[in-house]
Design a protein around this motif. Structure first.
Motif, PDB file in Angstrom:
ATOM      1  N   GLY A  19      -4.662   0.922   4.231  1.00 10.54           N
ATOM      2  CA  GLY A  19      -5.965   0.522   4.760  1.00 10.54           C
ATOM      3  C   GLY A  19      -6.041  -0.950   5.074  1.00 10.54           C
ATOM      4  N   MET A  20      -5.437  -1.786   4.247  1.00  7.83           N
ATOM      5  CA  MET A  20      -5.460  -3.225   4.491  1.00  7.83           C
ATOM      6  C   MET A  20      -4.699  -3.587   5.757  1.00  7.83           C
ATOM      7  N   ILE A  21      -3.559  -2.956   5.974  1.00  7.42           N
ATOM      8  CA  ILE A  21      -2.795  -3.234   7.201  1.00  7.42           C
ATOM      9  C   ILE A  21      -3.608  -2.840   8.424  1.00  7.42           C
ATOM     10  N   ARG A  22      -4.277  -1.704   8.366  1.00  2.91           N
ATOM     11  CA  ARG A  22      -5.067  -1.251   9.520  1.00  2.91           C
ATOM     12  C   ARG A  22      -6.281  -2.148   9.761  1.00  2.91           C
ATOM     13  N   VAL A  23      -6.901  -2.634   8.682  1.00  4.73           N
ATOM     14  CA  VAL A  23      -8.105  -3.451   8.828  1.00  4.73           C
ATOM     15  C   VAL A  23      -7.766  -4.837   9.360  1.00  4.73           C
ATOM     16  N   PHE A  24      -6.770  -5.485   8.770  1.00  6.79           N
ATOM     17  CA  PHE A  24      -6.472  -6.862   9.136  1.00  6.79           C
ATOM     18  C   PHE A  24      -5.631  -6.995  10.400  1.00  6.79           C
TER      19      PHE A  24
END
Length: 147
Positions: A19-24
């Protein structure tokens, strides 16, 4: 139980990183590379989690939890009986009301107490209660001073 916690923690970590990779980094030219690395990371983390899990302890814990759940049944028989008696008292009140008898119906010590507003209704109420109460014990109390 530790095995379950480790599996849950592994799933949370994998989901958080993805999720962090997709968000940032939502839209970029490296998206296919990021997706491939993310897929490899998920596969690697999943394999480590599966390999590191003590399956015997996990199976034992799940079996213990399922067998313990079936043993803790509570006894609601007293509550069920109380609800049944309350419903019976309410039904008696309705039957008396439909017959035109003004009365207060209460449940006291598992006995249905009927307090009549008019003492002249006693014989009719007694007849109705004999046919309607079944096994429920009842008591007629001549209330009020109204004839």
């Amino acid at each position: 139980m530790d095995a379950l916690r480790h599996m849950a923690l592994g799933c949370c970590v994998i989901s958080t990183v993805a999720g962090m990779i997709r968000v940032f980094w939502p839209e970029n030219s490296f998206a296919p590379v990021i997706n491939a690395v993310l897929a490899l990371y998920i596969i690697t983390a999943g394999l480590q989690m599966i390999r590191g899990t003590n399956w015997q302890d996990l199976a034992t814990e799940v079996y213990r939890l399922s067998s313990a759940a079936g043993q803790t049944t509570e006894d609601f028989s007293d509550y069920s009986r109380e609800l049944g008696l309350s419903a019976s008292a309410e039904a008696i009140r309705k039957v008396l009301q439909q017959a035109g008898i003004q009365a207060v119906v209460q449940l006291q010590n598992e006995t249905c107490q009927v307090t009549l507003l008019h003492a002249s209704d006693r014989s009719q109420a007694q007849t109705i209660l004999k046919t309607s109460c079944g096994t429920l014990p009842y008591e007629i109390i001549a209330g009020g001073e109204n004839p």
